[in-house]
Write a protein that holds these residues in place. Structure first.
Motif: not given
Lengths: 225, 225
Positions: A12, A174, A176, A194, A196, A212, A215-216, A219
């Motif tokens: 992540t 949080i 992935s 995440v 990716r 969903t 990427e961050l 978010l």
């Protein structure tokens, strides 16, 4: 009330596929590096699940090393003990994904608390995040090592909440990793996946993430709305 | 005193790769059938570990179906609901390995008790073994479903011993699956690893089987010495 965000680390924040470059150097058949990295990672997680299920906890680094040796045997890549040591050292210095620091800084500027929450030990994860330039952008590292269980055991998410002193509806995991998202949601936390890789599938268990994102940075934007 | 042998079912008695032929028929790209069968099986086991670790037990058939849907998504093979139903039906009728019945008959002729011990429910496993022509060659089917946990949770091996009323040193777990062998050994049972593929690696956890055999007829010979 502001949410508190607990970030998974391996996959992540830290790019576990970053070991592929070193594998290309070490393997006599460099074309196996991608498959090796993928299977090493899958086996590492399987081993954490099995150690957890057996009630035979070991530090996550041991799962990583056992998985490395297994993958070497399974793919018949004939690495030496020295190669194993070297690859473990590289694994402790993997890079962060490029979106991590900008996203963390945006969130913290908005007054949102960001912590790391990992299967790794506090020491291993702190060193990894420091080397990757991420540690100083997070409040604290919380490790499952304190409860000697692995994700997705409900006990580790309960421990996270106790540590943070937060309500479940205010506490976000949080990750992935779908297994982590499902584990957190099952334990009553809120969760963001995440995704990716745009073609990454989610486990069809009937438990879905609250959010969903690819990427961050996305978010961060959505958390600050 | 004679040993009691508890045989794992999926992969040890029943050939889970037997679904490959049907996959070749159903997949638009038949060349993906081998990889599909392999990943379906791996995911099925991962799901059993994770359901177990989460304390969220479901019947093993559900792990199998969830893993089928996941694999379909991951490999982007675009199967229909009808295809999933059909493949699940085929999975319930998989064949036994050819060495199973001769080995069981030799062991039973020698007065050695042979039982099935599986992650599957008693009903599902009994039907599977009956269709494969093996059920009548075994004493009984013992399922983890009674304790609502999955292998390699120590609770399932303890349940097996309670059921059989045997001493640990007299109770053997026979499995082609290293996770099952390690789980049984960790729980204090004796264990035999059926290494059905000569290049199959064992997990490097420092826990070894008491016996390693290439197939069940060799096991029978060695048990009767």
């Amino acid at each position: 009330m502001q949410p508190v965000l607990a970030f998974d680390v391996y996959g992540t924040i830290i790019d576990t596929q970053g070991v592929t470059v070193e594998l290309e150097r070490r393997l006599s058949d460099a074309s196996k590096a991608g498959e090796f990295a993928k299977r090493w990672r899958e086996k590492q997680l399987e081993y954490s699940f099995r150690h957890g299920l057996m009630g035979a906890y070991v530090p996550f680094t041991e799962c990583t090393r056992e998985a490395l040796v297994f993958t070497d045997r399974a793919l018949q890549t004939g690495l030496s003990d020295n190669d194993h040591d070297h690859l473990m050292a590289v694994y402790a210095e993997l890079p962060a994904f490029p979106d991590v620091v900008p996203a963390l800084d945006q969130l913290r500027d908005a007054g949102i608390r960001c912590v790391a929450f990992s299967n790794g030990t506090e020491e291993a994860v702190s060193q990894l995040l420091t080397r990757a330039g991420v540690r100083s952008h997070m409040d604290v590292v919380i490790s499952v090592d304190e409860v000697k269980r692995f994700k997705p055991d409900p006990a580790v998410y309960a421990y996270l909440r106790t540590w943070l002193e937060t309500r479940p509806e205010n506490t976000w995991l949080i990750s992935s990793n779908p297994f982590d998202v499902i584990g957190a949601a099952h334990a009553g936390l809120r969760s963001a996946w995440v995704r990716r890789h745009s073609d990454a599938p989610f486990d069809p268990w009937g438990i879905e993430p609250d959010m969903t994102v690819p990427e961050l940075e996305t978010l961060a934007e959505r958390m600050m709305r």
